[in-house]
Design an enzyme around this catalytic site. Structure first.
Site, PDB file in Angstrom:
ATOM      1  N   ARG A 138      10.863 -27.982  10.314  1.00 42.18           N
ATOM      2  CA  ARG A 138       9.548 -27.329  10.329  1.00 42.18           C
ATOM      3  C   ARG A 138       9.644 -25.995   9.594  1.00 42.18           C
ATOM      4  NH1 ARG A 138       8.634 -31.585  11.745  1.00 42.18           N
ATOM      5  NH2 ARG A 138       7.552 -32.401  13.582  1.00 42.18           N
ATOM      6  N   TYR A 187      -6.686 -33.029  19.117  1.00 42.71           N
ATOM      7  CA  TYR A 187      -6.512 -31.623  18.718  1.00 42.71           C
ATOM      8  C   TYR A 187      -6.577 -31.493  17.194  1.00 42.71           C
ATOM      9  CZ  TYR A 187      -4.143 -27.334  17.378  1.00 42.71           C
ATOM     10  OH  TYR A 187      -3.825 -26.139  16.779  1.00 42.71           O
ATOM     11  N   PHE A 205      -9.930 -17.589  16.873  1.00 44.99           N
ATOM     12  CA  PHE A 205      -8.743 -18.227  17.472  1.00 44.99           C
ATOM     13  C   PHE A 205      -9.088 -19.084  18.685  1.00 44.99           C
ATOM     14  CE2 PHE A 205      -6.877 -14.196  15.842  1.00 44.99           C
ATOM     15  CZ  PHE A 205      -5.871 -14.710  15.052  1.00 44.99           C
ATOM     16  N   SER A 257      -4.581 -25.497  10.998  1.00 48.74           N
ATOM     17  CA  SER A 257      -3.197 -25.879  11.275  1.00 48.74           C
ATOM     18  C   SER A 257      -2.676 -26.821  10.202  1.00 48.74           C
ATOM     19  CB  SER A 257      -3.169 -26.596  12.628  1.00 48.74           C
ATOM     20  OG  SER A 257      -1.952 -27.271  12.798  1.00 48.74           O
ATOM     21  N   ALA A 258      -1.374 -26.812  10.014  1.00 46.91           N
ATOM     22  CA  ALA A 258      -0.731 -27.760   9.099  1.00 46.91           C
ATOM     23  C   ALA A 258      -0.967 -29.202   9.537  1.00 46.91           C
ATOM     24  CB  ALA A 258       0.767 -27.477   9.033  1.00 46.91           C
ATOM     25  N   THR A 259      -1.374 -29.392  10.782  1.00 47.68           N
ATOM     26  CA  THR A 259      -1.613 -30.750  11.280  1.00 47.68           C
ATOM     27  C   THR A 259      -2.721 -31.462  10.493  1.00 47.68           C
ATOM     28  OG1 THR A 259      -1.805 -32.034  13.319  1.00 47.68           O
ATOM     29  CG2 THR A 259      -3.299 -30.204  13.110  1.00 47.68           C
ATOM     30  N   LYS A 281      -9.429 -29.644  14.323  1.00 46.89           N
ATOM     31  CA  LYS A 281      -9.170 -28.721  13.201  1.00 46.89           C
ATOM     32  C   LYS A 281      -9.776 -29.275  11.906  1.00 46.89           C
ATOM     33  CE  LYS A 281      -6.932 -25.647  15.583  1.00 46.89           C
ATOM     34  NZ  LYS A 281      -7.690 -24.444  15.996  1.00 46.89           N
ATOM     35  N   ASP A 301       5.929 -37.174  16.164  1.00 46.21           N
ATOM     36  CA  ASP A 301       6.563 -36.128  15.342  1.00 46.21           C
ATOM     37  C   ASP A 301       6.855 -36.632  13.930  1.00 46.21           C
ATOM     38  OD1 ASP A 301       6.630 -33.992  17.073  1.00 46.21           O
ATOM     39  OD2 ASP A 301       8.626 -34.434  17.865  1.00 46.21           O
ATOM     40  N   ASN A 326       6.127 -26.442  23.157  1.00 45.73           N
ATOM     41  CA  ASN A 326       6.687 -26.055  21.858  1.00 45.73           C
ATOM     42  C   ASN A 326       8.140 -25.627  21.988  1.00 45.73           C
ATOM     43  OD1 ASN A 326       3.506 -24.906  21.572  1.00 45.73           O
ATOM     44  ND2 ASN A 326       4.273 -26.304  20.041  1.00 45.73           N
TER      45      ASN A 326
HETATM   46  P1  NAD Z   1      -3.514 -19.394  22.749  1.00 42.67           P
HETATM   47  O1  NAD Z   1      -3.876 -20.480  23.712  1.00 42.67           O
HETATM   48  O2  NAD Z   1      -2.470 -18.417  23.147  1.00 42.67           O
HETATM   49  O3  NAD Z   1      -4.833 -18.605  22.316  1.00 42.67           O
HETATM   50  C1  NAD Z   1      -6.112 -19.184  22.298  1.00 42.67           C
HETATM   51  C2  NAD Z   1      -6.997 -18.279  23.119  1.00 42.67           C
HETATM   52  O4  NAD Z   1      -8.334 -18.786  23.109  1.00 42.67           O
HETATM   53  C3  NAD Z   1      -6.570 -18.190  24.589  1.00 42.67           C
HETATM   54  O5  NAD Z   1      -6.479 -16.825  24.946  1.00 42.67           O
HETATM   55  C4  NAD Z   1      -7.684 -18.899  25.345  1.00 42.67           C
HETATM   56  O6  NAD Z   1      -7.871 -18.348  26.628  1.00 42.67           O
HETATM   57  C5  NAD Z   1      -8.862 -18.681  24.422  1.00 42.67           C
HETATM   58  N1  NAD Z   1      -9.941 -19.672  24.508  1.00 42.67           N
HETATM   59  C6  NAD Z   1      -9.874 -21.020  24.418  1.00 42.67           C
HETATM   60  N2  NAD Z   1     -11.101 -21.550  24.508  1.00 42.67           N
HETATM   61  C7  NAD Z   1     -11.972 -20.515  24.643  1.00 42.67           C
HETATM   62  C8  NAD Z   1     -13.379 -20.425  24.779  1.00 42.67           C
HETATM   63  N3  NAD Z   1     -14.154 -21.517  24.785  1.00 42.67           N
HETATM   64  N4  NAD Z   1     -13.941 -19.203  24.895  1.00 42.67           N
HETATM   65  C9  NAD Z   1     -13.171 -18.082  24.874  1.00 42.67           C
HETATM   66  N5  NAD Z   1     -11.834 -18.100  24.753  1.00 42.67           N
HETATM   67  C10 NAD Z   1     -11.244 -19.320  24.642  1.00 42.67           C
HETATM   68  O7  NAD Z   1      -3.102 -20.098  21.365  1.00 42.67           O
HETATM   69  P2  NAD Z   1      -2.488 -19.463  20.051  1.00 42.67           P
HETATM   70  O8  NAD Z   1      -1.144 -20.046  19.846  1.00 42.67           O
HETATM   71  O9  NAD Z   1      -2.668 -18.009  20.024  1.00 42.67           O
HETATM   72  O10 NAD Z   1      -3.438 -20.155  18.965  1.00 42.67           O
HETATM   73  C11 NAD Z   1      -4.602 -19.523  18.478  1.00 42.67           C
HETATM   74  C12 NAD Z   1      -5.339 -20.481  17.550  1.00 42.67           C
HETATM   75  O11 NAD Z   1      -4.457 -20.880  16.508  1.00 42.67           O
HETATM   76  C13 NAD Z   1      -5.785 -21.769  18.240  1.00 42.67           C
HETATM   77  O12 NAD Z   1      -7.050 -22.138  17.721  1.00 42.67           O
HETATM   78  C14 NAD Z   1      -4.735 -22.757  17.819  1.00 42.67           C
HETATM   79  O13 NAD Z   1      -5.234 -24.076  17.796  1.00 42.67           O
HETATM   80  C15 NAD Z   1      -4.402 -22.276  16.418  1.00 42.67           C
HETATM   81  N6  NAD Z   1      -3.059 -22.690  15.992  1.00 42.67           N
HETATM   82  C16 NAD Z   1      -1.974 -22.369  16.764  1.00 42.67           C
HETATM   83  C17 NAD Z   1      -0.701 -22.787  16.379  1.00 42.67           C
HETATM   84  C18 NAD Z   1       0.510 -22.489  17.227  1.00 42.67           C
HETATM   85  O14 NAD Z   1       1.536 -23.130  17.025  1.00 42.67           O
HETATM   86  N7  NAD Z   1       0.470 -21.537  18.161  1.00 42.67           N
HETATM   87  C19 NAD Z   1      -0.550 -23.540  15.193  1.00 42.67           C
HETATM   88  C20 NAD Z   1      -1.674 -23.825  14.426  1.00 42.67           C
HETATM   89  C21 NAD Z   1      -2.926 -23.403  14.841  1.00 42.67           C
HETATM   90  N1  UDP Z   2      11.140 -30.017  19.966  1.00 41.03           N
HETATM   91  C1  UDP Z   2      12.278 -30.359  20.674  1.00 41.03           C
HETATM   92  N2  UDP Z   2      12.315 -30.063  22.019  1.00 41.03           N
HETATM   93  C2  UDP Z   2      11.285 -29.449  22.671  1.00 41.03           C
HETATM   94  C3  UDP Z   2      10.133 -29.100  21.920  1.00 41.03           C
HETATM   95  C4  UDP Z   2      10.093 -29.404  20.563  1.00 41.03           C
HETATM   96  O1  UDP Z   2      13.225 -30.906  20.128  1.00 41.03           O
HETATM   97  O2  UDP Z   2      11.365 -29.234  23.884  1.00 41.03           O
HETATM   98  C5  UDP Z   2      11.097 -30.312  18.524  1.00 41.03           C
HETATM   99  C6  UDP Z   2       9.943 -31.226  18.131  1.00 41.03           C
HETATM  100  O3  UDP Z   2      10.328 -32.568  18.240  1.00 41.03           O
HETATM  101  C7  UDP Z   2       9.697 -30.799  16.684  1.00 41.03           C
HETATM  102  C8  UDP Z   2      10.086 -29.317  16.655  1.00 41.03           C
HETATM  103  O4  UDP Z   2      10.882 -29.105  17.820  1.00 41.03           O
HETATM  104  O5  UDP Z   2      10.567 -31.492  15.843  1.00 41.03           O
HETATM  105  C9  UDP Z   2       8.892 -28.373  16.700  1.00 41.03           C
HETATM  106  O6  UDP Z   2       8.061 -28.785  17.772  1.00 41.03           O
HETATM  107  P1  UDP Z   2       6.844 -27.921  18.281  1.00 41.03           P
HETATM  108  O7  UDP Z   2       6.212 -28.678  19.418  1.00 41.03           O
HETATM  109  O8  UDP Z   2       7.286 -26.532  18.553  1.00 41.03           O
HETATM  110  O9  UDP Z   2       5.863 -27.852  17.034  1.00 41.03           O
HETATM  111  P2  UDP Z   2       5.172 -29.011  16.155  1.00 41.03           P
HETATM  112  O10 UDP Z   2       5.956 -29.068  14.907  1.00 41.03           O
HETATM  113  O11 UDP Z   2       5.176 -30.265  16.928  1.00 41.03           O
HETATM  114  O12 UDP Z   2       3.809 -28.477  15.920  1.00 41.03           O
END
Ligand code: NAD
Ligand code: UDP
Length: 342
Positions: free
Chosen positions: A231, A149, A80, A124-126, A153, A295, A199
């Protein structure tokens, strides 16, 4: 059986540590706390009654990572650790490429040294980019991301596919998350963003708890039924369970597999806000403003493959997600910090 959870103190990581412990696995965690607090793991220990050996290390630092593998017999790494703010990645591309790519490269390098050959990666879906039709299916082409970002991924996926292709004993599972929200039902762990949330759900909960005045809804003129973006929101506990299913799959298979982790259902911003207000009986003052750059109008997962191959599917509803997010925020108005509200 032990898993190393890199980024284990973060939002998804802490819920995943809890899920592995509850399902009887040992957990070791590593995190440099750049976006989290070790209090999350302390609470996971409290909830499960189990200990988590914790290494406060930057996982890009090979010398700091090696002792973890010397001290524990790790069977699988759940990766993660990474930076995840899309907007910040545009401002600081080098930091994002350096941190996110080196984290995975270094972990793989040390894993290779110690003969550990299973990794579950947070994608990620991105990665589906701008041009694919919805719903997204794992076989669609990736790339054409709009920010560094997203590219980290895409690139990490390619790196891991290369590692698994080069050594037939490796097992790599790429999990493409859709929009994780919600919190553990205890209300003891949850999402705790630094500063102003990017978010949607943490913004909603911070408005509801009085830390912010109102939510801005970005765009009401999208080609969707109510004009706001759609979403695929998924409960973080369902997501965490998906990691256990992925690890169990990796124990018995080699090569690379890719899975969407989503519900397969799209929900609009307005629907999410209204559900949150109804389920929790709390107002979320909001205004409609212009679109946010970058978006997409609408996307959601085709979640069939995870159900078919992993035997996993999301079970929690949007109402559950709204209830649990609020339960976390109202019991922890300042997240893991004891400071006064901002
Ligand atoms: P988060 O920031 O809460 O967790 C990531 C953790 O990694 C943090 O605790 C941070 O301190 C740690 N970290 C970052 N770089 C590090 C490093 N070099 N060494 C050690 N620790 C490090 O984020 P999250 O929402 O829990 O996401 C976890 C993973 O899932 C991330 O890779 C993120 O990109 C991916 N992801 C998250 C989402 C989302 O919407 N939350 C969506 C898709 C993918
Ligand atoms: N969004 C919003 N107001 C906010 C944050 C997000 O309207 O303060 C909307 C954003 O435009 C998107 C959806 O909520 O349509 C989800 O955004 P988020 O950043 O949570 O996730 P993303 O889909 O961009 O990964």
């Amino acid at each position: 059986m032990a898993v190393l959870v890199a980024g284990g103190c973060g939002y998804i990581g802490s819920h995943t540590c809890l899920e592995f412990l509850e399902q009887g696995y040992d957990v070791v965690a590593a995190d440099n706390l750049c976006n989290s607090s070790a209090e999350s793991l302390r609470r996971v220990e409290e909830l499960t009654g189990k200990k988590i050996p914790f290494y406060e290390v930057n996982v890009c630092d090979r010398a700091a990572v090696r002792p973890i593998f010397e001290n524990h017999k790790i069977d699988c790494v759940i990766q993660f650790a990474g930076l995840k703010a899309v907007g910040e990645s545009v401002q600081k591309p080098l930091e994002y490429y350096q941190n996110n790519l080196n984290a995975t490269l270094t972990l793989c390098d040390v894993m290779r040294e110690f003969g550990v050959k299973r990794m579950i990666f947070s994608s990620s879906a991105t990665v589906y980019g701008l041009d694919n039709p919805i719903p997204y299916v794992e076989t669609m082409p990736t790339g054409e991301c709009t920010n560094p970002y997203g590219w980290t991924k895409v690139m990490s996926e390619k790196i891991l596919q290369g590692v698994a292709a080069a050594d037939p004993e490796w097992s790599v599972v790429l999990l493409r998350y859709f929009n994780p929200i919600g919190a553990h039902e205890s209300g003891r762990i949850g999402e705790n963003p630094n500063g102003v949330p990017n978010n949607l759900m943490p913004y909603i909960t911070q408005v509801a708890v009085g830390r912010r005045e109102k939510l801005s809804i970005f765009g009401q003129d999208y080609p969707t039924p109510d004009g706001t973006c759609i979403r695929d929101y998924i409960h973080v506990v369902d997501l965490a369970k998906g990691h256990v299913a992925a690890m169990e799959y990796a124990m018995h298979h080699t090569g690379t597999e890719i899975f969407n982790l989503g519900t397969g259902k799209g929900v609009s911003v307005t629907e999410l806000v209204e559900t949150f207000e109804q389920v929790n009986g709390v107002a979320v003052p909001h205004v409609y403003v212009g679109r946010r750059a970058g978006d997409l109008a609408e996307y959601y997962a085709n979640a069939d493959k995870a159900r078919r191959v992993l035997g996993w599917q999301a079970e929690r509803s949007i109402a559950d997600m709204c209830r649990d997010s609020w339960n976390w925020q109202k019991n922890n108005p300042n997240g893991y910090s004891n400071e006064k509200p901002l």
